[in-house]
Write a protein that holds these residues in place. Structure first.
Motif, PDB file in Angstrom:
ATOM      1  N   GLN A  92       0.845  -1.192   0.000  1.00 51.11           N
ATOM      2  CA  GLN A  92       0.000   0.000   0.000  1.00 51.11           C
ATOM      3  C   GLN A  92       0.884   1.248   0.000  1.00 51.11           C
ATOM      4  OE1 GLN A  92      -3.309   0.080  -0.246  1.00 51.11           O
ATOM      5  NE2 GLN A  92      -3.425   2.298  -0.168  1.00 51.11           N
ATOM      6  N   PRO A  93       0.822   2.090  -1.029  1.00 49.96           N
ATOM      7  CA  PRO A  93       1.672   3.289  -1.055  1.00 49.96           C
ATOM      8  C   PRO A  93       1.224   4.312  -0.021  1.00 49.96           C
ATOM      9  CG  PRO A  93       0.171   3.293  -2.925  1.00 49.96           C
ATOM     10  CD  PRO A  93      -0.015   1.973  -2.238  1.00 49.96           C
ATOM     11  N   LEU A  94       2.181   5.016   0.520  1.00 47.08           N
ATOM     12  CA  LEU A  94       1.928   6.064   1.510  1.00 47.08           C
ATOM     13  C   LEU A  94       2.243   7.407   0.874  1.00 47.08           C
ATOM     14  CD1 LEU A  94       3.565   4.394   4.650  1.00 47.08           C
ATOM     15  CD2 LEU A  94       1.165   4.350   3.958  1.00 47.08           C
ATOM     16  N   LYS A  95       1.234   8.247   0.769  1.00 52.01           N
ATOM     17  CA  LYS A  95       1.381   9.535   0.086  1.00 52.01           C
ATOM     18  C   LYS A  95       1.395  10.666   1.105  1.00 52.01           C
ATOM     19  CE  LYS A  95      -1.992  10.871  -2.599  1.00 52.01           C
ATOM     20  NZ  LYS A  95      -2.858  10.985  -3.782  1.00 52.01           N
ATOM     21  N   PHE A  96       2.409  11.517   1.001  1.00 51.08           N
ATOM     22  CA  PHE A  96       2.561  12.666   1.880  1.00 51.08           C
ATOM     23  C   PHE A  96       2.521  13.940   1.046  1.00 51.08           C
ATOM     24  CE2 PHE A  96       4.562   9.183   4.085  1.00 51.08           C
ATOM     25  CZ  PHE A  96       4.154   9.348   5.402  1.00 51.08           C
ATOM     26  N   LYS A  97       1.958  14.980   1.622  1.00 50.84           N
ATOM     27  CA  LYS A  97       1.858  16.272   0.953  1.00 50.84           C
ATOM     28  C   LYS A  97       2.586  17.323   1.760  1.00 50.84           C
ATOM     29  CE  LYS A  97      -1.484  19.473  -1.117  1.00 50.84           C
ATOM     30  NZ  LYS A  97      -2.924  19.766  -1.358  1.00 50.84           N
ATOM     31  N   CYS A  98       3.459  18.050   1.088  1.00 47.52           N
ATOM     32  CA  CYS A  98       4.243  19.115   1.715  1.00 47.52           C
ATOM     33  C   CYS A  98       3.635  20.476   1.378  1.00 47.52           C
ATOM     34  CB  CYS A  98       5.700  19.049   1.249  1.00 47.52           C
ATOM     35  SG  CYS A  98       6.490  17.444   1.506  1.00 47.52           S
ATOM     36  N   GLN A  99       4.224  21.503   1.949  1.00 44.91           N
ATOM     37  CA  GLN A  99       3.734  22.855   1.674  1.00 44.91           C
ATOM     38  C   GLN A  99       4.246  23.385   0.337  1.00 44.91           C
ATOM     39  OE1 GLN A  99       4.712  25.388   4.958  1.00 44.91           O
ATOM     40  NE2 GLN A  99       3.126  24.530   6.290  1.00 44.91           N
ATOM     41  N   THR A 100       5.498  23.067   0.022  1.00 41.74           N
ATOM     42  CA  THR A 100       6.098  23.556  -1.216  1.00 41.74           C
ATOM     43  C   THR A 100       6.841  22.417  -1.911  1.00 41.74           C
ATOM     44  OG1 THR A 100       8.106  24.231  -0.059  1.00 41.74           O
ATOM     45  CG2 THR A 100       6.355  25.890  -0.282  1.00 41.74           C
ATOM     46  N   LYS A 101       7.199  22.640  -3.161  1.00 42.66           N
ATOM     47  CA  LYS A 101       7.981  21.655  -3.892  1.00 42.66           C
ATOM     48  C   LYS A 101       9.380  21.530  -3.309  1.00 42.66           C
ATOM     49  CE  LYS A 101       7.795  21.408  -8.303  1.00 42.66           C
ATOM     50  NZ  LYS A 101       7.873  21.708  -9.752  1.00 42.66           N
ATOM     51  N   GLU A 102       9.925  22.644  -2.784  1.00 47.95           N
ATOM     52  CA  GLU A 102      11.245  22.589  -2.173  1.00 47.95           C
ATOM     53  C   GLU A 102      11.256  21.687  -0.943  1.00 47.95           C
ATOM     54  OE1 GLU A 102       9.720  25.298  -3.070  1.00 47.95           O
ATOM     55  OE2 GLU A 102      10.942  26.021  -4.749  1.00 47.95           O
ATOM     56  N   GLU A 103      10.205  21.776  -0.164  1.00 52.29           N
ATOM     57  CA  GLU A 103      10.113  20.903   1.001  1.00 52.29           C
ATOM     58  C   GLU A 103       9.948  19.445   0.570  1.00 52.29           C
ATOM     59  OE1 GLU A 103       7.636  20.578   5.216  1.00 52.29           O
ATOM     60  OE2 GLU A 103       6.849  21.762   3.549  1.00 52.29           O
ATOM     61  N   ARG A 104       9.208  19.210  -0.495  1.00 53.84           N
ATOM     62  CA  ARG A 104       9.062  17.848  -1.021  1.00 53.84           C
ATOM     63  C   ARG A 104      10.406  17.294  -1.467  1.00 53.84           C
ATOM     64  NH1 ARG A 104       7.079  16.980  -6.974  1.00 53.84           N
ATOM     65  NH2 ARG A 104       9.202  17.771  -7.125  1.00 53.84           N
ATOM     66  N   ASP A 105      11.174  18.097  -2.209  1.00 56.18           N
ATOM     67  CA  ASP A 105      12.486  17.641  -2.680  1.00 56.18           C
ATOM     68  C   ASP A 105      13.424  17.365  -1.514  1.00 56.18           C
ATOM     69  OD1 ASP A 105      11.520  17.925  -5.229  1.00 56.18           O
ATOM     70  OD2 ASP A 105      12.389  19.927  -5.509  1.00 56.18           O
ATOM     71  N   PHE A 106      13.288  18.138  -0.459  1.00 55.78           N
ATOM     72  CA  PHE A 106      14.138  17.930   0.714  1.00 55.78           C
ATOM     73  C   PHE A 106      13.842  16.588   1.379  1.00 55.78           C
ATOM     74  CE2 PHE A 106      14.223  18.301   5.388  1.00 55.78           C
ATOM     75  CZ  PHE A 106      15.597  18.324   5.571  1.00 55.78           C
ATOM     76  N   TRP A 107      12.565  16.276   1.575  1.00 52.84           N
ATOM     77  CA  TRP A 107      12.204  15.003   2.197  1.00 52.84           C
ATOM     78  C   TRP A 107      12.583  13.821   1.305  1.00 52.84           C
ATOM     79  CZ3 TRP A 107      10.803  13.681   6.969  1.00 52.84           C
ATOM     80  CH2 TRP A 107      10.378  14.691   7.845  1.00 52.84           C
ATOM     81  N   VAL A 108      12.426  13.959  -0.001  1.00 45.89           N
ATOM     82  CA  VAL A 108      12.803  12.886  -0.923  1.00 45.89           C
ATOM     83  C   VAL A 108      14.309  12.647  -0.866  1.00 45.89           C
ATOM     84  CG1 VAL A 108      12.929  12.240  -3.360  1.00 45.89           C
ATOM     85  CG2 VAL A 108      10.832  13.217  -2.439  1.00 45.89           C
TER      86      VAL A 108
END
Length: 409
Positions: A186-202
């Motif tokens: 089961q995939p787990l999807k997370f949503k960040c505030q900005t794309k920069e924050e998404r790239d940081f977590w990735v």
């Protein structure tokens, strides 16, 4: 490659449009991890938090068939991700690195007639997480990754369907979980505030997963998966509330049994047997979910086991001599309520934690009273031998003074 330089590169590439919370998270991350190897071999406990932040988790609503986003505190440590629990959950969501086979983000969404086709950018284990793969069909890549990691094992249709129907926005990233782990693909999807924050977590997850090999993947059989699901169900506040209601009803029956005449003895024995079977079933669920090591690690489970055991023993004894003494143990079932009600549990635990300090205070009072008792023996023994003739008589007299006893004599 050192993780410190990777974080510096991230900060240089995404200098603009950063929120204060994101900056503080990155600063904490770069200070905590000097390089990737220290993530596992820095000498600190694995559960120590390296970085954390508030993200939105796409999850199923309670008692509904719809999905929605809920704010969760996500913490990254040496074992995996720890996602805080909601109000209707008792345990946080633990996602170990052995359950993750990769991280994916959405590139764009193409409009084809009435359907929306998503393209993904995926970092997977077989590529050593160095380079990303741009794919149109994430399910095929998901299937080939499992064929390499778990040769000879067949994926379920449910796992493939959950990945093929996956959708993600620009600020979202997806954890691709193992189909043979705790999440069953089961995939787990997370949503960040900005794309920069998404790239940081990735980037953080990619660096953390880099040194996880296929031998460290979680292999959870059906029994282990069932125990994991039962444990989360058992720890839900709704289930604990039902058990607490049965405990209150049982305590009410115990009060009624002390008030009613013996003519109602058969009905009360039936109620006692019913509650004993209910509590035995609840204890068996707890024992199955936690097994022996985790079960007996909790002192509250020791008390539950003793009370239920003596309850079953009193029923099995019947009219055996001494069975009435065993039936008195059913009155202690109400103490099991302290485990289910958090406020009562905190009070009981605070009392037990205060016992050492209270013991020191009583020891100090005993020393002071002993000094005064010896002084009273020296000063007043010649006047009243009955009260101050010896040390213990003087101590008893002082105890009467402190408690207000014996003044009317």
């Amino acid at each position: 490659m050192a993780l410190f330089y990777a974080c510096r590169k991230l900060k240089a590439d995404h200098q603009l449009n950063e929120t204060p919370r994101l900056l503080s998270t990155r600063r904490h991350f770069s200070e905590a991890w000097n390089n990737t190897r220290q993530f596992f071999e820095d000498g600190r406990p694995l559960k120590e938090v390296r970085t954390e932040g508030w993200l939105k988790l796409h999850c199923k609503e309670w008692m509904r068939c719809t999905y929605s986003y809920s704010h969760r505190l996500v913490q990254l440590n040496g074992e995996g991700l720890k996602v805080s629990a909601r109000l209707n959950e008792a345990l946080p969501l633990i996602v170990s690195y052995g359950d993750i086979i990769g991280v994916a983000t959405s590139l764009c969404a193409e409009q084809a007639h009435e359907d929306v086709k998503y393209k993904f950018n995926a970092f997977l284990r077989q590529t050593s997480l160095h380079e990303s793969e741009h794919v149109d069909d994430l399910s095929k890549l998901f299937e080939s990754e499992h064929a390499n990691l778990f040769p000879g094992r067949t994926l379920s249709r449910r796992a493939l369907h959950s990945v093929s129907a996956l959708q993600a926005g620009d600020e979202e990233f997806v954890l691709l979980t193992s189909a043979f782990g705790h999440f069953r693909g089961q995939p787990l999807k997370f949503k960040c505030q900005t794309k920069e924050e998404r790239d940081f977590w990735v980037e953080c997850l990619r660096r953390a997963l880099k040194y996880e090999t296929a031998s460290q993947m979680c292999h959870v059989n059906r029994l282990g998966f069932l125990r994991w699901k039962v444990r989360y169900f058992y720890m839900k506040p709704q289930f604990q509330l039902v058990v607490a209601a049965f405990i209150c009803f049982n305590f009410g029956i115990n009060i009624i049994s002390s008030q009613l005449p013996p003519s109602f003895l058969d009905f009360l024995d039936f109620c006692d047997m019913s509650f004993t079977l209910i509590f035995a079933f609840e204890l068996s669920i707890n024992l199955f979910a936690n097994l022996f090591r985790d079960f007996f690690r909790d002192p509250w489970n020791h008390f539950d086991f003793i009370v239920v055991f003596f309850g079953i023993l009193s029923i099995a004894a019947g009219n055996f001599p001494g069975s009435n003494s065993l039936k008195l143990m059913r009155t202690f079932r109400v103490f099991r309520l302290f485990k289910r009600v958090p406020s009562l549990k905190r009070i009981v635990e605070s009392i037990f934690e205060a016992i050492p300090a209270m013991a020191n205070a009583y020891l100090l009072l005993f020393l002071i009273a002993s000094i005064y008792a010896m002084m009273c023996v020296n000063f007043f023994a010649s006047y009243t031998v009955e009260d101050f003739g010896t040390f213990f008589r003087a101590m008893f007299t002082l105890w009467q003074f402190m408690t207000g006893d014996g003044w009317s004599v």
